[in-house]
Design a protein around this motif. Structure first.
Motif, PDB file in Angstrom:
ATOM      1  N   LYS A 288     -10.760  -1.314  -2.345  1.00 24.20           N
ATOM      2  CA  LYS A 288     -11.281  -1.824  -1.078  1.00 24.20           C
ATOM      3  C   LYS A 288     -12.227  -0.783  -0.523  1.00 24.20           C
ATOM      4  CE  LYS A 288      -7.862  -4.987   0.683  1.00 24.20           C
ATOM      5  NZ  LYS A 288      -6.728  -5.207   1.585  1.00 24.20           N
ATOM      6  N   SER A 316      -8.111   1.650  15.538  1.00 24.44           N
ATOM      7  CA  SER A 316      -7.130   0.712  14.988  1.00 24.44           C
ATOM      8  C   SER A 316      -5.761   0.971  15.603  1.00 24.44           C
ATOM      9  CB  SER A 316      -7.037   0.867  13.473  1.00 24.44           C
ATOM     10  OG  SER A 316      -5.943   0.124  12.978  1.00 24.44           O
ATOM     11  N   SER A 318      -3.138  -0.595  14.251  1.00 24.40           N
ATOM     12  CA  SER A 318      -2.215  -1.075  13.222  1.00 24.40           C
ATOM     13  C   SER A 318      -1.242   0.020  12.802  1.00 24.40           C
ATOM     14  CB  SER A 318      -3.005  -1.552  12.003  1.00 24.40           C
ATOM     15  OG  SER A 318      -2.111  -1.920  10.984  1.00 24.40           O
ATOM     16  N   LEU A 320       0.362  -0.366   9.994  1.00 26.21           N
ATOM     17  CA  LEU A 320       0.327  -0.458   8.532  1.00 26.21           C
ATOM     18  C   LEU A 320      -0.862   0.331   8.000  1.00 26.21           C
ATOM     19  CD1 LEU A 320       0.976  -4.295   8.174  1.00 26.21           C
ATOM     20  CD2 LEU A 320       2.641  -2.413   7.975  1.00 26.21           C
ATOM     21  N   THR A 321      -0.710   0.860   6.783  1.00 25.95           N
ATOM     22  CA  THR A 321      -1.835   1.587   6.203  1.00 25.95           C
ATOM     23  C   THR A 321      -2.327   0.888   4.949  1.00 25.95           C
ATOM     24  OG1 THR A 321      -0.409   3.017   4.887  1.00 25.95           O
ATOM     25  CG2 THR A 321      -1.037   3.822   7.067  1.00 25.95           C
ATOM     26  N   GLU A 322      -3.497   1.300   4.543  1.00 26.91           N
ATOM     27  CA  GLU A 322      -4.146   0.707   3.377  1.00 26.91           C
ATOM     28  C   GLU A 322      -5.001   1.816   2.748  1.00 26.91           C
ATOM     29  OE1 GLU A 322      -4.460  -1.888   0.982  1.00 26.91           O
ATOM     30  OE2 GLU A 322      -4.545  -3.343   2.647  1.00 26.91           O
ATOM     31  N   TYR A 324      -8.504   2.985   0.997  1.00 25.40           N
ATOM     32  CA  TYR A 324      -9.914   2.571   0.952  1.00 25.40           C
ATOM     33  C   TYR A 324     -10.796   3.689   0.401  1.00 25.40           C
ATOM     34  CZ  TYR A 324      -8.319  -0.515   4.820  1.00 25.40           C
ATOM     35  OH  TYR A 324      -7.659  -1.413   5.629  1.00 25.40           O
ATOM     36  N   THR A 342      -6.196   7.076   2.850  1.00 21.29           N
ATOM     37  CA  THR A 342      -5.177   6.270   3.499  1.00 21.29           C
ATOM     38  C   THR A 342      -5.498   6.181   4.987  1.00 21.29           C
ATOM     39  OG1 THR A 342      -3.580   7.069   1.912  1.00 21.29           O
ATOM     40  CG2 THR A 342      -2.694   6.019   3.890  1.00 21.29           C
ATOM     41  N   VAL A 345      -4.734  -0.021   8.760  1.00 20.50           N
ATOM     42  CA  VAL A 345      -5.496  -1.199   8.346  1.00 20.50           C
ATOM     43  C   VAL A 345      -6.754  -1.284   9.205  1.00 20.50           C
ATOM     44  CG1 VAL A 345      -5.506  -3.719   8.241  1.00 20.50           C
ATOM     45  CG2 VAL A 345      -3.512  -2.434   7.434  1.00 20.50           C
ATOM     46  N   THR A 346      -7.878  -1.359   8.518  1.00 19.96           N
ATOM     47  CA  THR A 346      -9.170  -1.172   9.169  1.00 19.96           C
ATOM     48  C   THR A 346      -9.968  -2.466   9.129  1.00 19.96           C
ATOM     49  OG1 THR A 346      -9.190   1.184   8.630  1.00 19.96           O
ATOM     50  CG2 THR A 346     -11.339   0.154   8.945  1.00 19.96           C
ATOM     51  N   SER A 347     -10.655  -2.757  10.217  1.00 14.23           N
ATOM     52  CA  SER A 347     -11.472  -3.977  10.267  1.00 14.23           C
ATOM     53  C   SER A 347     -12.867  -3.680  10.789  1.00 14.23           C
ATOM     54  CB  SER A 347     -10.864  -5.029  11.203  1.00 14.23           C
ATOM     55  OG  SER A 347      -9.525  -4.798  11.449  1.00 14.23           O
TER      56      SER A 347
END
Ligand SMILES: *Cc1c(COP(=O)(O)O)cnc(C)c1O
Length: 379
Positions: A288, A316, A318, A320-322, A324, A342, A345-347
């Protein structure tokens, strides 16, 4: 950090400077080097934003410049000319002319032909010019290949083997006043060991020349103190006490001798961040990507030195992490700020801070791809 609401409408990307942190950093330097023999110069090339320069000048520091433009910036910001040192491996004729006319405190000279040119110009102007000789001490600073400067193979400084000749030349010229020796072994040095090695080399050299009746008014040990790029919040101010202590303990100053430092990165790196907006979150086949509106044009260190700046999502909420890859919009594969980062969660629309961007950030910005230069915001 900073009040995000205040900057919600500021066009991105932009550099954000925490002037309170800069102020605390300058205080820490002053506190750790109270001796009147210790003179700290700020290496302007790290960041020459006029606001930053004025603030540092107001705090009584000298300036280390490497071009006519930097000397002009220093003078405009209020650094007294006699506290300006002019360094650099390739000073142009008109730059030397300008520096002599404006009465800079000292030229740090990097070669015999440069010394000869300065001498000729000093004679023509009927002036006596202060010079220090930059010595290449052949020390490995254990830093990135591109930012080590004190090895035999580097273009910087005069080789030890050729120093006698340069000194003899200076002593014969009535228009040159040899005030000392100058060293700078590299940048982003994070242990005191290379500085200790430098001290030992300097002691031996000073002793060697002293035995021949040649004494130096000043020793300049350059800059290079590193910062903590991974933990800017727990280490916002570099350990200046231990840095200056290393010289206090290991360098033998003779009576009346002054010791000059030229710190750049350690003064300004942590007070700056590059704030950038997320344009898209793109799903690749295996990864991602967070695509941001800042690029290598605004912060080139990752592309140029494989450096890593801490990346934080500052908007953010959030939990939760993701994972990228954080990349810029420039048409170069090296335009990448982080691989497998890490983040929460990013938008699209989120703001990211690239931390520790106060040094070698804004000043190295370019307009490649016909981009606008980002503005600077101060708290
Ligand atoms: C770049 C440079 C400095 C400053 O180095 P930092 O690593 O930013 O402290 C000091 N002196 C000379 C001669 C330099 O070229």
């Amino acid at each position: 950090m900073f009040d995000i609401k205040k900057f919600r409408d500021t066009p991105t990307p932009f550099y954000y400077y925490d002037m309170e942190l800069l102020s605390n950093t300058l205080d820490a330097i002053k506190k750790a080097s109270p001796e009147k023999e210790y003179c700290v110069h700020y290496a302007i090339k790290a960041n020459s934003n006029p606001m930053i320069l004025k603030f540092i000048a107001k705090n009584g520091f000298g300036a280390d410049c490497v071009s006519e433009g930097e000397i002009r910036a220093a003078i405009n910001a209020g650094f007294p000319a006699e506290k300006i040192v002019f360094a650099g491996v390739g000073k142009g004729d008109s730059e030397i002319d300008f520096a002599i006319d404006n009465g800079v405190g000292c030229f740090n000279v990097e070669s015999l032909p440069e010394l000869q040119l300065i001498n000729e110009m000093a004679i023509n102007k009927d002036k006596v010019v202060n010079v220090a000789l930059r010595v290449n001490p052949n020390i490995d600073a254990h830093t990135h290949h591109y930012i080590t400067t004190g090895l035999d193979e580097n273009k910087f400084g005069i080789a030890l083997e050729m120093l006698d000749e340069a000194i003899t030349y200076c002593l014969k010229q009535p228009n040159l006043h040899l005030i000392g020796l100058h060293f700078h072994i590299g940048s982003q040095i994070t242990t005191n060991e290379p500085f200790k090695v430098l001290c030992a080399k300097i002691n031996a050299m000073v002793e060697h020349y002293s035995a021949q009746g040649i004494n130096f008014e000043s020793i300049n040990v350059g800059g290079g103190l590193g910062i903590d790029y991974e933990n800017p919040d727990s280490n916002p101010i570099p350990d200046f006490s231990s840095y200056f202590d290393t010289f206090r303990k290991n360098l033998k100053l003779s009576k009346g001798q002054s010791l000059h430092f030229e710190l750049g990165r350690s003064v300004v790196a942590q007070c700056g961040s590059l704030i950038t907006k997320v344009l898209y979150v793109k799903e690749g086949l295996k990864k991602k990507f967070v695509i941001v509106d800042a690029g290598m044009t605004d912060l080139i260190r990752p592309a140029l030195y494989q450096a890593h700046h801490l990346i934080q999502n500052i908007t953010s909420s959030s939990s939760l992490t993701e994972t990228y890859d954080v990349v810029g919009p420039i048409c170069e594969s090296s335009d990448c700020f982080g691989v497998n980062e890490t983040l929460p969660v990013t938008s699209r629309g989120d703001l990211l801070a690239l931390r520790s961007a106060g040094a070698y950030g804004e000043i190295m910005a370019s307009q490649y791809n016909c981009r606008k230069l980002p503005q600077a915001i101060f708290n």
